[in-house]
Write a protein that holds these residues in place. Structure first.
Motif, PDB file in Angstrom:
ATOM      1  N   UNK A  32       0.907  -0.959  -0.029  1.00  0.00           N
ATOM      2  CA  UNK A  32      -0.064   0.132  -0.112  1.00  0.00           C
ATOM      3  C   UNK A  32       1.125   1.222   0.006  1.00  0.00           C
ATOM      4  N   UNK A  57       2.193   1.673  -3.428  1.00  0.00           N
ATOM      5  CA  UNK A  57       0.981   2.269  -4.333  1.00  0.00           C
ATOM      6  C   UNK A  57       0.787   3.633  -3.915  1.00  0.00           C
ATOM      7  N   UNK A  58       0.810   4.083  -2.747  1.00  0.00           N
ATOM      8  CA  UNK A  58       0.421   5.479  -2.429  1.00  0.00           C
ATOM      9  C   UNK A  58       1.544   6.456  -2.933  1.00  0.00           C
ATOM     10  N   UNK A 117       0.993   6.989  -6.582  1.00  0.00           N
ATOM     11  CA  UNK A 117      -0.157   7.663  -6.879  1.00  0.00           C
ATOM     12  C   UNK A 117       0.190   9.161  -6.493  1.00  0.00           C
ATOM     13  N   UNK A 118       0.864   9.343  -5.486  1.00  0.00           N
ATOM     14  CA  UNK A 118       1.250  10.637  -5.253  1.00  0.00           C
ATOM     15  C   UNK A 118       1.996  11.300  -6.155  1.00  0.00           C
ATOM     16  N   UNK A 152       0.038  12.357  -9.001  1.00  0.00           N
ATOM     17  CA  UNK A 152      -0.580  13.309  -8.790  1.00  0.00           C
ATOM     18  C   UNK A 152       0.223  14.513  -8.870  1.00  0.00           C
ATOM     19  N   UNK A 171       1.077  15.373 -12.230  1.00  0.00           N
ATOM     20  CA  UNK A 171      -0.451  16.109 -12.918  1.00  0.00           C
ATOM     21  C   UNK A 171      -0.386  17.663 -12.627  1.00  0.00           C
ATOM     22  N   UNK A 181      -0.435  20.737 -14.869  1.00  0.00           N
ATOM     23  CA  UNK A 181      -1.846  21.554 -14.904  1.00  0.00           C
ATOM     24  C   UNK A 181      -1.310  23.176 -14.670  1.00  0.00           C
ATOM     25  N   UNK A 200      -6.152   6.769   2.559  1.00  0.00           N
ATOM     26  CA  UNK A 200      -5.213   7.856   1.877  1.00  0.00           C
ATOM     27  C   UNK A 200      -5.040   7.653   0.564  1.00  0.00           C
ATOM     28  N   UNK A 201      -4.951   6.167   0.210  1.00  0.00           N
ATOM     29  CA  UNK A 201      -4.689   5.892  -1.322  1.00  0.00           C
ATOM     30  C   UNK A 201      -6.060   6.222  -2.004  1.00  0.00           C
ATOM     31  N   UNK A 236      -6.073   9.912  -2.414  1.00  0.00           N
ATOM     32  CA  UNK A 236      -5.100  10.330  -3.416  1.00  0.00           C
ATOM     33  C   UNK A 236      -5.680   9.896  -5.004  1.00  0.00           C
ATOM     34  N   UNK A 237      -6.198   8.619  -5.175  1.00  0.00           N
ATOM     35  CA  UNK A 237      -6.499   8.140  -6.413  1.00  0.00           C
ATOM     36  C   UNK A 237      -7.699   9.258  -6.839  1.00  0.00           C
ATOM     37  N   UNK A 291      -8.300  12.410  -6.011  1.00  0.00           N
ATOM     38  CA  UNK A 291      -7.908  13.359  -6.353  1.00  0.00           C
ATOM     39  C   UNK A 291      -7.133  13.399  -7.757  1.00  0.00           C
ATOM     40  N   UNK A 292      -6.401  12.150  -7.955  1.00  0.00           N
ATOM     41  CA  UNK A 292      -6.001  12.105  -9.459  1.00  0.00           C
ATOM     42  C   UNK A 292      -6.956  11.919 -10.305  1.00  0.00           C
ATOM     43  N   UNK A 352      -8.424  15.270 -11.132  1.00  0.00           N
ATOM     44  CA  UNK A 352      -7.252  16.282 -11.831  1.00  0.00           C
ATOM     45  C   UNK A 352      -7.322  15.833 -13.290  1.00  0.00           C
TER      46      UNK A 352
END
Lengths: 169, 169
Positions: A131, A134-135, A138-139, A142, A145, A149, B134-135, B138-139, B141-142, B145
């Motif tokens: 986890x 994966x976090x 993903x962070x 983000x 991105x 942006x 948290x994941x 974040x997912x 939010x992603x 975005x």
């Protein structure tokens, strides 16, 4: 006396009720002057250990007769004397939690005789690591991105400025 | 014989070496015709149990003399007879892992006498739940975005089309 395998054979009163035994000592911690009243329905521990259960039995609150398997399993894994010893070493306010955690651990050992609780811990640690990875991914996505942006917003405002300045000309 | 508290007092040969005891049975599983050779340095288990350690001692591979604390702690939590019983119930290929997991669990119980391994499991489960939450955030939010970026790209292409069409006029 032989060292009995308490799992398959119940304690025999003759061998386990001597005044100095650990099994007796937990109920004899109180002053001998106070009388102990035998209860009608012995707790699960006293039933397995073939003991006379009294109203001041130390194990009764944690191993009620309504849940006989809990003591059988905990006894099979830790042994009655160890259960009593662990509980005696703790303040009363902590004993219920300690008994519950011993029952839980014993169940895990019976379910998984090779790894027991350690197997669950290893599995959970792997899950935590997975986890976390994966976090982190993903962070990172983000962040990328967000920066894309921000760049787009910046480019758009630059174009807007250019357009505005060309309109002024 | 009294039910000895094996944690604080070592086993006494007179009470624990009868031929039918669990403690002896693990080494007597082999045919009696095969001779057993006493080893010079007894394993940690035999040292604690004050047994004669032989070259076919079942506990020696898992409780070497170089790590005496491992057996002391496992013995304190599970009891020698339970350790032997658990190991005997498993195929040989699984015994090293089982011994390691018992040592680990026993250490956890000594460190945290109230919750033991169950405390670590609960902590890890909370960590897993926290990380999952948290994941998921974040997912989400992603995703927001990504959809914003898609909209911006779409708007940009629409503007480009408009500009292109106005250029054609």
């Amino acid at each position: 006396m032989e060292y009995t395998d308490h799992t398959t054979r119940p304690f025999r009163a003759s061998t386990h009720f001597s005044s100095s035994s650990t099994l007796l000592s937990y109920s004899s911690a109180l002053p001998p002057s106070l009388p102990r009243t035998a209860v009608q329905s012995p707790c699960a521990a006293c039933r397995v250990l073939r003991r006379r259960c009294t109203d001041r039995c130390m194990l009764a609150p944690y191993f009620p007769s309504s849940e006989p398997l809990n003591f059988i399993i905990a006894h099979r894994v830790f042994g009655a004397s160890n259960i009593i010893k662990f509980l005696q070493e703790l303040p009363e306010s902590k004993r219920a939690d300690a008994a519950r955690s011993m029952i839980y651990e014993a169940n895990m050992r019976i379910r998984d005789p090779v790894y027991g609780c350690a197997g669950a811990i290893s599995h959970l640690q792997n899950q935590v690591n997975g986890l976390k990875a994966e976090l982190a991914m993903t962070q990172a996505e983000l962040l990328i991105m967000q920066s894309q942006q921000q760049q787009q917003t910046h480019s758009a405002s630059v174009w807007e400025d250019i357009n505005l300045s060309s309109d002024w000309k």
